[in-house]
Design a protein around this motif. Structure first.
Motif, PDB file in Angstrom:
ATOM      1  N   ASP A 160       5.706   1.332   1.078  1.00 26.39           N
ATOM      2  CA  ASP A 160       4.969   0.811   2.223  1.00 26.39           C
ATOM      3  C   ASP A 160       5.860   0.537   3.426  1.00 26.39           C
ATOM      4  OD1 ASP A 160       6.360  -1.217   1.008  1.00 26.39           O
ATOM      5  OD2 ASP A 160       4.723  -2.674   1.015  1.00 26.39           O
ATOM      6  N   THR A 163       1.756   5.401  -1.027  1.00 19.21           N
ATOM      7  CA  THR A 163       1.084   6.692  -0.892  1.00 19.21           C
ATOM      8  C   THR A 163       1.665   7.664  -1.902  1.00 19.21           C
ATOM      9  OG1 THR A 163       0.928   6.287   1.500  1.00 19.21           O
ATOM     10  CG2 THR A 163       0.381   8.500   0.703  1.00 19.21           C
ATOM     11  N   LEU A 188       0.865  -1.179   0.000  1.00 19.42           N
ATOM     12  CA  LEU A 188       0.000   0.000   0.000  1.00 19.42           C
ATOM     13  C   LEU A 188       0.903   1.232   0.000  1.00 19.42           C
ATOM     14  CD1 LEU A 188      -2.879   1.123   0.069  1.00 19.42           C
ATOM     15  CD2 LEU A 188      -2.685   1.203   2.571  1.00 19.42           C
ATOM     16  N   LEU A 193      -3.913   7.002  -1.484  1.00 24.06           N
ATOM     17  CA  LEU A 193      -3.428   5.639  -1.276  1.00 24.06           C
ATOM     18  C   LEU A 193      -3.435   4.892  -2.602  1.00 24.06           C
ATOM     19  CD1 LEU A 193      -5.319   4.773   2.037  1.00 24.06           C
ATOM     20  CD2 LEU A 193      -2.958   5.560   1.774  1.00 24.06           C
ATOM     21  N   TYR A 199      -5.055  10.496   7.038  1.00 26.95           N
ATOM     22  CA  TYR A 199      -3.795   9.823   6.715  1.00 26.95           C
ATOM     23  C   TYR A 199      -2.830   9.886   7.896  1.00 26.95           C
ATOM     24  CZ  TYR A 199       0.382   8.208   4.443  1.00 26.95           C
ATOM     25  OH  TYR A 199       1.498   7.466   4.138  1.00 26.95           O
TER      26      TYR A 199
END
Length: 329
Positions: free
Chosen positions: A274, A199, A197, A295, A311
């Motif tokens: 991540d 950003t 994941l 994301l 966030y």
């Protein structure tokens, strides 16, 4: 630390490391024949200056050796005595050296102050396996010289290794000033951020590296003081650059040539990985530079906008809280 050491070594080994150690997703291009390594070379020079200045200042002893040096048990013996008798000035003598046929390992047993310690490394290559040697040195220090410790230095960025030995308090003080040696407190201890994941953080203007580095360190310090499980690093332990001038923010910790490499996309938007260093970079850009986070699920390639405040809360929850220290007796 040892994995980082095995991948380092000037630009050539840096490129090999990029093939194996970068998080999935955008990476440095390895196809460009005109790679500009001047930033990488400047980083290495700075770390070696730090080593030359701070080692003597804090009474640290160092020794170096070619890691491709093991051709028989006698070579392992020579290395073991270099690290114990010469570097640490311990009364070490070899009492046995042999080839363990079953394990396919060279074995050296040294005796120090009535205790015996066994060093091993593979007999199937000439590589001195530091992942097997360093734990033995740690045991020796723990049992015989508990105020001291052995560590591997991150320079000199080639196929040689350097090991440092000194008082733990002196080593901690030196590293806090920028001595290029990785210590356990320079690693992350969190597991609540989902794997893959990423950003993407859009900012109106990308701050200069030194400004970003200072804000990043302040956030580490602030979060640590608030009880979060983040590395508590001083500013000299952090180095931000674009090692190969390829549009990345490379985060270097304690002289490691790269612990994280985050891609700068047009916009400008920074794609943060991540791992802990990447999540904190996204956190810093969002909190301190009015970044707008999105994301990015690398498995499904789906995007999800997220409010800045949400966030920050999610990142802090992922960092987690440290366990309180046990009460002293």
């Amino acid at each position: 630390m040892l994995a980082t050491f095995l991948l380092r070594g000037g630009v050539g080994l840096l490129l090999m490391g990029l093939l194996t150690s970068c998080p999935a997703g955008p990476q440095h291009s390895l196809l460009d024949e005109d790679i500009d390594s001047s930033n990488s070379e400047a980083f290495q020079r700075q770390m070696m200056r730090n080593q030359a200045r701070l080692g003597p200042l804090f009474h640290l002893r160092e020794t170096g050796f070619d890691v491709e040096c093991i051709y028989g048990p006698q070579d392992l013996t020579e290395l073991a005595l270099q690290l114990t008798a010469e570097l640490a000035q311990l009364p070490a003598v070899c009492v046995r050296e042999e080839l363990d046929e079953q394990a396919r390992e060279f074995v050296t047993v040294v005796q120090i102050e009535g205790r015996q310690y066994q060093f091993r490394t593979s007999a199937e290559s000439d590589w001195a396996e530091l992942e097997k040697i360093m734990p033995v040195l740690a045991q020796i220090a723990r049992e015989l010289r508990p105020a001291y410790q052995f560590e591997v230095l991150n320079p000199p960025y080639d196929q040689t290794a350097e090991v440092v030995y000194g008082r733990r308090t002196d080593l901690l003080r030196a590293v806090a000033r920028g001595y290029p040696c990785s210590l356990p407190d320079g690693h992350w201890d969190y597991d609540k951020w989902p794997a893959r994941l990423y950003t993407d953080v859009h900012v109106a203007r990308l701050p200069p590296f030194d400004t970003l580095r200072r804000h990043y360190q302040r956030n580490l310090q602030r979060l640590h003081q608030a009880g979060y499980r983040v590395p508590n690093l001083t500013l000299p332990r952090l180095y931000f650059t674009d090692l190969l001038k390829s549009g990345h923010i490379d985060i270097c910790i304690d002289g490691q040539e790269m612990v994280a490499s985050e891609q700068v996309l047009p916009g400008p938007t920074v794609r943060c990985s991540d791992e802990g260093w990447g999540v904190l970079l996204a956190y810093t850009l969002t909190r301190d530079f009015h970044g707008e986070p999105t994301l990015l699920d690398r498995e499904t390639n789906t995007r999800q906008p997220i409010l800045r405040a949400d966030y920050l809360r999610r990142a802090e929850a992922a960092f987690g809280r440290r366990q309180p220290d046990p009460p002293s007796n």
